[in-house]
Write an enzyme that holds these catalytic residues in place. Sequence first.
Site, mmCIF file in Angstrom:
data_model
loop_
_atom_site.group_PDB
_atom_site.id
_atom_site.type_symbol
_atom_site.label_atom_id
_atom_site.label_comp_id
_atom_site.label_asym_id
_atom_site.label_seq_id
_atom_site.Cartn_x
_atom_site.Cartn_y
_atom_site.Cartn_z
ATOM 1 N N ARG A 180 11.058 7.578 -13.006
ATOM 2 C CA ARG A 180 10.257 7.744 -14.213
ATOM 3 C C ARG A 180 11.089 8.430 -15.284
ATOM 4 O O ARG A 180 11.765 9.413 -15.011
ATOM 5 C CB ARG A 180 9.012 8.591 -13.927
ATOM 6 C CG ARG A 180 7.840 7.763 -13.454
ATOM 7 C CD ARG A 180 6.568 8.596 -13.411
ATOM 8 N NE ARG A 180 6.461 9.347 -12.179
ATOM 9 C CZ ARG A 180 6.445 10.669 -12.101
ATOM 10 N NH1 ARG A 180 6.530 11.411 -13.203
ATOM 11 N NH2 ARG A 180 6.332 11.265 -10.946
ATOM 12 N N GLY B 64 7.481 3.033 -11.775
ATOM 13 C CA GLY B 64 6.767 4.152 -12.392
ATOM 14 C C GLY B 64 6.718 4.061 -13.908
ATOM 15 O O GLY B 64 5.873 4.683 -14.555
ATOM 16 N N LYS C 163 0.913 5.380 -13.151
ATOM 17 C CA LYS C 163 0.840 6.644 -13.879
ATOM 18 C C LYS C 163 0.507 6.436 -15.361
ATOM 19 O O LYS C 163 0.018 7.349 -16.021
ATOM 20 C CB LYS C 163 2.155 7.407 -13.716
ATOM 21 C CG LYS C 163 2.475 7.746 -12.261
ATOM 22 C CD LYS C 163 1.335 8.486 -11.641
ATOM 23 C CE LYS C 163 1.437 8.849 -10.176
ATOM 24 N NZ LYS C 163 2.600 8.657 -9.403
ATOM 25 N N HIS D 287 -3.736 13.253 -9.379
ATOM 26 C CA HIS D 287 -2.574 12.770 -8.632
ATOM 27 C C HIS D 287 -2.747 13.237 -7.186
ATOM 28 O O HIS D 287 -2.086 14.166 -6.735
ATOM 29 C CB HIS D 287 -1.314 13.380 -9.276
ATOM 30 C CG HIS D 287 -0.020 12.802 -8.795
ATOM 31 N ND1 HIS D 287 1.171 13.500 -8.837
ATOM 32 C CD2 HIS D 287 0.296 11.584 -8.290
ATOM 33 C CE1 HIS D 287 2.155 12.750 -8.378
ATOM 34 N NE2 HIS D 287 1.656 11.585 -8.033
ATOM 35 N N CYS E 267 7.137 15.355 -2.077
ATOM 36 C CA CYS E 267 6.917 16.635 -1.397
ATOM 37 C C CYS E 267 6.072 16.461 -0.144
ATOM 38 O O CYS E 267 5.509 17.426 0.369
ATOM 39 C CB CYS E 267 6.265 17.632 -2.346
ATOM 40 S SG CYS E 267 7.365 18.148 -3.665
ATOM 41 N N LYS F 142 3.489 14.018 0.253
ATOM 42 C CA LYS F 142 2.118 13.565 0.008
ATOM 43 C C LYS F 142 1.795 12.307 0.817
ATOM 44 O O LYS F 142 0.786 12.272 1.533
ATOM 45 C CB LYS F 142 1.982 13.310 -1.490
ATOM 46 C CG LYS F 142 0.631 12.897 -1.969
ATOM 47 C CD LYS F 142 0.434 13.394 -3.398
ATOM 48 C CE LYS F 142 -0.156 12.379 -4.322
ATOM 49 N NZ LYS F 142 0.820 11.597 -5.075
ATOM 50 N N THR F 143 2.646 11.302 0.714
ATOM 51 C CA THR F 143 2.352 10.048 1.412
ATOM 52 C C THR F 143 2.382 10.248 2.923
ATOM 53 O O THR F 143 1.517 9.754 3.643
ATOM 54 C CB THR F 143 3.341 8.952 0.984
ATOM 55 O OG1 THR F 143 3.214 8.784 -0.424
ATOM 56 C CG2 THR F 143 3.062 7.641 1.673
HETATM 57 C C1 SPV Z 1 5.475 9.480 -8.243
HETATM 58 O O1 SPV Z 1 6.633 9.631 -8.646
HETATM 59 O O2 SPV Z 1 4.637 10.396 -8.228
HETATM 60 C C2 SPV Z 1 5.042 8.177 -7.736
HETATM 61 C C3 SPV Z 1 5.809 7.013 -8.088
HETATM 62 O O3 SPV Z 1 4.020 8.091 -7.123
HETATM 63 S S1 SPV Z 1 5.707 6.650 -9.766
HETATM 64 O O4 SPV Z 1 5.057 5.373 -9.883
HETATM 65 O O5 SPV Z 1 7.055 6.638 -10.254
HETATM 66 O O6 SPV Z 1 4.901 7.673 -10.422
HETATM 67 MN MN MN Z 2 2.820 9.872 -7.374
#
Ligand code: SPV
Ligand code: MN
Length: 623
Positions: free
Chosen positions: A88, A225, A232, A251, A275, A277-278
């Site tokens: 991003r 992203g 996002k 988020h 960090c 999350k997934t």
């Molecule tokens: C993140 O970076 O928090 C993501 C991927 O989940 S993105 O689509 O780049 O935001």
């Molecule tokens: Mn994310």
Amino acid sequence: MDAKYADVLTDKMDEASLACLEALDNERVHAYVADAVGLCRPDSVIVCSDSPQDRAGIRRLAVENGEEAPLAVEGHTVHFDGFHDQARDKAATKYLLPEGVSLGAQLNATGRDDGLREVRSLLEGAMEGKRLCVRFFCLGPTGSRFSISCVQCTDSAYVAHSEDLLYRPGYEQLKRLGPDGEFFRFLHSAGRLDERNTSADVDQRRIYIDILEDMVYSVNTQYGGNTIGLKKLALRLAIRKADREGWLAEHMFLMGVRGPRQRVTYLAGAFPSMCGKTSTAMLPGERIVGDDIAYLRAIDGRVRAVNVESGIFGIVENVNAHDDPVIHDCLRRPGEIIFSNVLVAGDRPYWLGMGEEMPDAGTNYSGRWHAGKTDSAGNPITPSHHNARYTIAIGALENCDPHLDDPDGVPVAGIIYGGRDSDTSVPVREAFDWTHGVITMGASIESETTAATLGSAGQRKFNIMSNQDFLAIGFGKYIRNHLDFAGKVERPPLVFATNYWLTGAGGRWLNGKLDKHVWIKWTERRVHGEVEAIEAPTGLLPIYEDLKALFAAVLESDYSRDDYVEQFSIRTAKNLEKLDRLRDHFSDMADLPPVVAETLAAQRRRLEDLQAAKGDLVSPFDL
Ligand code: SPV
Ligand code: MN
């Protein structure tokens, strides 16, 4: 369709596409597509309904365009973004502000008129020689009070294909809404392509969010992203809508955690990118609803939430059979998966931390790659990028929750805030109440930066509710909305903070990667009042015996008293330093209620008292 739109569109599309567009009785949709076509001048336009044929056509187009290449396993493809287009781009992402509107000094913004002129001039003719895809999706389940319709125009079949995996189809939904149906709009062009089919002009990358029109422009970039509008970019628009309507766009992952007697308890969790999350949302034996974005509403006195998405754009680095068995298994099976920015050799994808030996040559985000290859500054190029990803539909996972598409969502009993913190916070603690949790945990997340955004990794940054990158309203107002949200329900969710990244002497990790499963199970037990806790200045801590029992039950491992003491000792001096940093963090936020300063002052007093009595490091047994 009005003649002024038909004039622009008829020559560009076949009869099926035209009929598909005309069947939507919504003039704003026609106007939007005609504007995109007039501006970007694609050679042709394809309009997709929700039909399996149309969706298959997009998949084929991604390969025909050379944006994806098939891999050895059926259904798997690989996509590469440009060498400098791997994350991003926060600096190039800006809100377009109408005259007289301010979002506060912290948000990256530019004047609307100038911004529109700039981004529209970059988009002018950007699709010459290409095909524009028009796609309809729905954020949240369809036919629900959570649903938001979206229309995407993009010249990237990879983007359109990714959205197919990540979102629910929305053509029929938009049709049902009729002439006044509202929708978010996205216009994306990868811009001029180089010989590798990646955006050639990344230095001219722009991602501009027009809050007046609920529309996002993205140009000269391909990284998901920056381009997958519904992710996002839509979150930014949804945060504004939520602010207007009194709900929360977050988020957050959503998961069902199993407790005793077949019980399933739903938890939401906000962690900054990379960090954990997934991998938390996908813990083996639990049930995943979503891993990235959730909408939360107060319904009949309870907090209920939906996954905005229906797929996962997950980080593939370190996914291996030991640490992430659920997703690892899925990534090896036949089925629809897009890998991005991995290393490919012999039509197989490889990534760092996959638990297998890496080939010493192949194709990656730098083109042909061999071990030892360096970039123009002499830095080694990793075989796969740290932000390499996989894109799948959640339904492909064996532990997908049955309520994924429930229009009323799932009831949220607890919210977990996570961060990447090497030296201050204990692995898990519970807030004294909603207000304490929102202020000292959610609004105070401080995390060390990662490869998910451009820039150097490892710097400590505040990240309000892990949502700070996407906030489209003033920070103070956003925090106030969270505080007020509790007033809309009978019993707000319990609030927890986790930290998977604590280190001890010499920078040694204090926890194994699987330990998070124990912390999550502990929060589930707390929700049901089944375990007691110890009061510390920063919140409520687990009791040693409860964790020992959970380590034995969940991980079949022995949790020693020494480990507990090392991990759960209160680092009073470090916590006080964080409160000093927090003073700056909150100092220039307008609209903060006084309870923020009061709550932080009370936390400071508790920490100072403990420090005066027992020193800089206090064992949980001495509290
Ligand atoms: C993140 O970076 O928090 C993501 C991927 O989940 S993105 O689509 O780049 O935001
Ligand atoms: Mn994310």
